[in-house]
Design a protein around this motif. Structure first.
Motif, PDB file in Angstrom:
ATOM      1  N   VAL A  84       0.858  -1.192   0.000  1.00 46.78           N
ATOM      2  CA  VAL A  84       0.000   0.000   0.000  1.00 46.78           C
ATOM      3  C   VAL A  84       0.890   1.236   0.000  1.00 46.78           C
ATOM      4  N   VAL A  88      -2.926   8.874   4.841  1.00 50.16           N
ATOM      5  CA  VAL A  88      -4.009   8.519   5.743  1.00 50.16           C
ATOM      6  C   VAL A  88      -4.397   9.782   6.511  1.00 50.16           C
ATOM      7  N   PHE A 204       1.638   7.267   4.660  1.00 49.57           N
ATOM      8  CA  PHE A 204       1.500   6.022   5.410  1.00 49.57           C
ATOM      9  C   PHE A 204       2.738   5.701   6.246  1.00 49.57           C
ATOM     10  N   ARG A 233       0.380  -1.237   9.856  1.00 44.30           N
ATOM     11  CA  ARG A 233       0.178  -0.670   8.516  1.00 44.30           C
ATOM     12  C   ARG A 233      -1.053  -1.307   7.859  1.00 44.30           C
ATOM     13  N   THR A 234      -1.175  -2.609   8.015  1.00 41.27           N
ATOM     14  CA  THR A 234      -2.303  -3.319   7.413  1.00 41.27           C
ATOM     15  C   THR A 234      -3.612  -2.909   8.051  1.00 41.27           C
ATOM     16  N   ALA A 237      -4.608   0.411   6.711  1.00 36.89           N
ATOM     17  CA  ALA A 237      -5.057   0.307   5.321  1.00 36.89           C
ATOM     18  C   ALA A 237      -6.467  -0.281   5.238  1.00 36.89           C
ATOM     19  N   ARG A 240      -8.913   2.404   6.405  1.00 39.41           N
ATOM     20  CA  ARG A 240      -9.034   3.441   5.382  1.00 39.41           C
ATOM     21  C   ARG A 240      -9.949   2.995   4.250  1.00 39.41           C
ATOM     22  N   ASP A 241      -9.849   1.733   3.879  1.00 39.34           N
ATOM     23  CA  ASP A 241     -10.609   1.233   2.734  1.00 39.34           C
ATOM     24  C   ASP A 241     -12.027   0.796   3.079  1.00 39.34           C
ATOM     25  N   PRO A 288      -6.049  -5.628   1.841  1.00 42.51           N
ATOM     26  CA  PRO A 288      -5.529  -5.630   3.206  1.00 42.51           C
ATOM     27  C   PRO A 288      -6.439  -6.386   4.170  1.00 42.51           C
TER      28      PRO A 288
END
Length: 400
Positions: A84, A88, A204, A233-234, A237, A240-241, A288
């Motif tokens: 990714v 963010v 990120f 991080r995952t 992500a 966020r999605d 993710p």
């Protein structure tokens, strides 16, 4: 710790609205009672929900020579790796004012969120001691400089606006505090009139630099910190999605999402872990994964809402190398504490665990409890009971 997993105490109104008032549970094992109307001493295991990665388990695994990839594969079985990038948007909860106020910085400029156009601020007020964005009428943003005579408006932009520079920005907080952030600091409309929130729009990887050392010590074994970097991080992500926290930001900066403290939290050890895993995320079906994690699972992971969040015995969480202070714990509950949770129920009589999930010691985590008072019998899930009484986890039992 991630959202939906923090150990939060509900306000009294929420307790009354959600606490069951009649007995509806079915026992899966012999009841465990403390019949005395006295203190109840609980012994427990783990800290947090126990889903996905155990931070103390990862510490032990790394100390035993496991790589961060092996750690992630154990806690999120059947997943793959992906990448990714991008930004963010993080709510800065400590800034409770409706403006965004910063110290002067090299190359400071203001940018319109709507058009993307920016303007250098030093040219507008070379002697400014501070800058701020405030809300104006009709959804506009005022840009103001603090000069000798006080605050002076130097520009008005349509819509929301943000401040950014060639170096991290020192955000001025209420009561004289300050915090430093990379990226842009946005004055973001909340949708409630002229109310605004401060939102950090940050790359990120720079975001992870302010997250990872808040989740695990930066000087833990390298592979454990790297595993945490990928999991964090995952998680960001995925959120966020799939589930932005609000219309004007994607993540918060507290344990309800992930702890994020910007530049002030950064450490060379965790920076190195972020850089070594740059862009890497855990994926499921090409996207993710929901990489929940907690401090300690007590020796057995808990099943989650996805196939890769499984309930399995964890040999690392309780290993000596974990040095885990949460592997076992105890807590004393007074009758008064229980009566406060369920006011109007009478005096406390007994606490009974009536259902467990079947995984691990004592029959596993508590699924349902029954609390008897002189005037009522109350029931709650193990997770509700944990939250309302401030326990470390829902894996507990009354001591014999």
């Amino acid at each position: 710790m991630p959202r939906r997993t923090a150990l939060l105490a509900l306000p009294l109104a929420a307790l009354l609205a959600t606490a069951p008032t009649t007995l509806t549970s079915t026992a899966s094992a012999a009841p465990e009672r403390d019949e005395r109307a006295a203190d109840v001493v609980l012994e427990g295991r783990g800290f947090g929900h126990g889903k996905g990665l155990s931070q103390y388990g990862a510490r032990a695994a790394a100390a035993q020579g496991r790589t961060h990839q092996e750690i992630l594969d154990f806690y999120y079985p059947g997943t793959q790796r992906g990448a990714v990038d991008g930004d963010v948007e993080v709510l800065i909860s400590a800034d409770t004012t409706t403006d965004v106020k910063v110290r002067p910085a090299r190359g400071l400029r203001v940018r319109s969120v709507g058009t993307g156009r920016s303007r250098w601020l030093a040219r507008l007020a070379p002697d400014a001691r501070a800058w701020r964005i405030t809300s104006a009428t009709r959804g506009r943003s005022n840009v103001e400089a603090k000069v000798k005579g006080g605050w002076s408006r130097v520009r008005t932009l349509a819509g929301d606006a943000e401040l950014l520079a060639k170096e991290p920005l020192a955000l001025l907080l209420p009561r004289g505090a300050r915090a430093t952030y990379r990226g842009a600091l946005r004055s973001a409309s909340t949708g409630a009139g002229r109310d605004r929130d401060t939102v950090n729009v940050v790359d990120f990887e720079d975001y992870l630099r302010g997250v990872v050392p808040g989740e695990v010590p930066a000087l833990w074994p390298t592979e454990a910190v790297r595993a945490q970097a990928v999991a964090a991080r995952t998680y960001a992500a995925y959120e966020r999605d799939h589930a932005p926290a609000a219309r004007h930001y994607e993540l918060c900066d507290t344990s309800a999402c992930q702890v994020y403290r910007g530049v002030d939290a950064e450490h060379p050890g965790s920076d190195a872990a972020v850089a070594a895993t740059v862009g890497v995320v855990v994926t499921a079906d090409g996207a993710p994964a929901f990489t929940q994690f907690s401090a300690s699972n007590g020796g057995w992971t808990r099943a989650g809402s996805f196939p890769y969040l499984q309930a399995v015995e964890d040999p690392w969480d309780t290993a000596p190398e974990a040095q885990n202070p949460y592997a076992q714990w105890s807590r004393t509950l007074t009758p008064a504490a229980l009566e406060k949770v369920w006011p109007g129920s009478g005096s406390f009589v007994s606490l009974e665990v009536v259902a467990r999930d079947g995984n691990g010691a004592w029959g596993g985590r508590v699924v349902r409890v029954e609390v008897t008072f002189t005037g009522a019998i109350r029931t709650a899930t193990g997770d509700q009971f944990r939250s309302w009484l401030g326990l470390r986890s829902d894996w507990f039992r009354p001591q014999p």
